[in-house]
Design an enzyme around this catalytic site. Structure first.
Site, short mmCIF file in Angstrom:
data_model
loop_
_atom_site.label_atom_id
_atom_site.label_comp_id
_atom_site.label_asym_id
_atom_site.label_seq_id
_atom_site.Cartn_x
_atom_site.Cartn_y
_atom_site.Cartn_z
N HIS A 86 0.84 -1.28 -0.07
CA HIS A 86 0.01 -0.10 0.07
C HIS A 86 0.91 1.32 0.14
O HIS A 86 0.74 2.37 -0.59
CB HIS A 86 -0.96 0.00 1.27
CG HIS A 86 -2.14 -0.83 1.29
ND1 HIS A 86 -3.42 -0.79 0.94
CD2 HIS A 86 -2.09 -2.21 1.32
CE1 HIS A 86 -4.11 -1.54 0.78
NE2 HIS A 86 -3.28 -2.72 1.00
N ASP A 99 -7.16 4.93 1.66
CA ASP A 99 -7.12 3.79 0.78
C ASP A 99 -8.03 2.89 1.33
O ASP A 99 -8.94 3.16 2.20
CB ASP A 99 -5.67 3.08 0.68
CG ASP A 99 -5.12 2.40 2.05
OD1 ASP A 99 -5.96 2.26 3.05
OD2 ASP A 99 -3.96 1.80 1.82
N THR A 125 -5.06 0.61 -4.58
CA THR A 125 -3.89 0.27 -4.97
C THR A 125 -3.94 -1.17 -5.84
O THR A 125 -3.15 -1.54 -6.38
CB THR A 125 -2.88 -0.02 -3.68
OG1 THR A 125 -3.40 -0.93 -2.86
CG2 THR A 125 -2.78 1.13 -3.01
#
Length: 353
Positions: A17, A124, A146
């Site tokens: 990540h 994220d 991602t």
């Protein structure tokens, strides 16, 4: 004088990540020098590779500032039997620390002497609940996926199919789940843990102002076009995000990296295949090429060998298409490419708030 624009990134504490997140931050400031970026690091949850990688970023990118967050309270020991929920709770417990840093940045931005405007949070998959922090300060949030557009599509499908049914569970059979090219993560079939934790995250997807994906149009045009449904927030494919230098920081003094690169340079052109099993994969000790995810065999040795031969055969259609896609990925990120253009649209959206 036009204010500079600052973004606050809150990535999940994992190497897979952090690297694409930091590469995206670099690309953004290189495309528009009016941006500055603060990345909040949950250092106490990082593995050694991530800790080794981070100092190089701080040293080489003056417009990127890294802030180590204080250690958050650990989840209740009772959650240890639910690993997915435990991990998500560990991240969610950092919310007060994130809120404190954002509050300080907002105060600085509002001061008379400041020439910087806080334009948004970039979250994220695992930190998307932090959208609540952005909402509290009137700051829009963006979600950075991602993984692939196909993964995003799967998550949105789950949301549409099981919307608000956190107590539901996936059926592990039936034609709806016969997806030869996509292996559903096993935790999704554990209602009390992986499924509940995932749905809690996915439900926040609709609360963000835009979704950034580490892919490019030529790679996943079908999936990306499916998001033009009027319900999904705008999706910006800006990939591929590749760090060509990060390998040098994975071992002390870069000795292993240099050895690997020297060996690769000595090989004939187009004679080496790079196999990536991801952060969740591993090889059996008895060095067989069998992809493992936990205790489950997903791809066996003969299947891996067959796939490699398809790529390596000189005149194979697969080899030709891989080469074409590699060229498309390079063109996507240069001036005029699909990802370059998509990033420009995202920048325009961020700057006009």
């Amino acid at each position: 004088m036009m204010k500079k624009v600052e973004l606050v990134f809150v990535p999940a504490p994992g190497f897979s990540h952090l690297v694409p997140t930091i590469e995206f931050a670099k690309r953004l400031i290189h495309q528009d020098g009016r941006f500055s970026i603060t990345i909040l690091i949950m250092k106490h949850l990082l593995e050694p590779n991530s800790i080794t990688y981070l100092p190089s970023t701080a040293a080489t990118e003056p417009c990127i500032k890294l802030i180590d967050l204080p250690q958050a309270d650990p989840p209740s020991p009772d959650l240890s039997k639910y690993p997915e929920t435990y991990f998500c709770t560990s991240i969610d417990n950092y919310k007060p620390h994130v809120k404190r840093v954002v509050a300080e940045l907002v105060d600085q931005s509002l001061s008379n002497s400041s020439s910087v405007r806080i334009a948004g949070l970039v979250l994220d998959f695992f930190t998307v609940p932090m959208v609540e922090v952005g909402d509290e300060f009137g700051i829009p949030s963006y979600l950075f996926i991602t993984a692939s557009a196909a993964f995003l599509g799967l998550m949105l499908y789950l949301l549409a199919r099981y919307n608000d049914r956190v107590d539901a569970e996936l059926e592990d059979s039936g034609p709806e789940w016969a997806i030869p090219s996509f292996v559903l993560p096993k935790p999704l079939f554990i209602k009390e843990d992986g499924y509940a934790a995932t749905m809690k995250l996915v439900k926040r997807f609709k609360d963000v102002k835009g979704i950034i994906v580490n892919t490019f149009m030529e790679m996943e045009s079908y999936a990306l076009n499916s998001f033009l449904d009027g319900e999904t927030p705008p999706v910006y494919p800006v990939g591929p995000m590749v760090s060509l230098a990060s390998g040098a920081h994975l071992s002390p003094n870069g000795v292993h990296y240099k050895h690997i690169m020297t060996w690769l340079d000595d090989q004939p052109a187009s004679s080496v295949v790079f196999l990536s099993f991801g952060s969740m994969g591993s090889l059996t000790l008895e060095m067989k090429l069998e992809y493992r995810n936990g205790d489950d065999h997903l791809v066996l040795e003969d299947e891996v060998e067959k796939a490699i031969r398809c790529v390596m055969e000189g005149n194979s259609d697969v080899r030709r298409r891989v080469k074409e896609m590699g060229e498309s990925s390079r063109k996507a990120v240069i001036d005029g490419g699909s990802s370059f253009t998509s990033l420009g649209l995202l920048i325009e959206d961020m700057r006009t708030l």
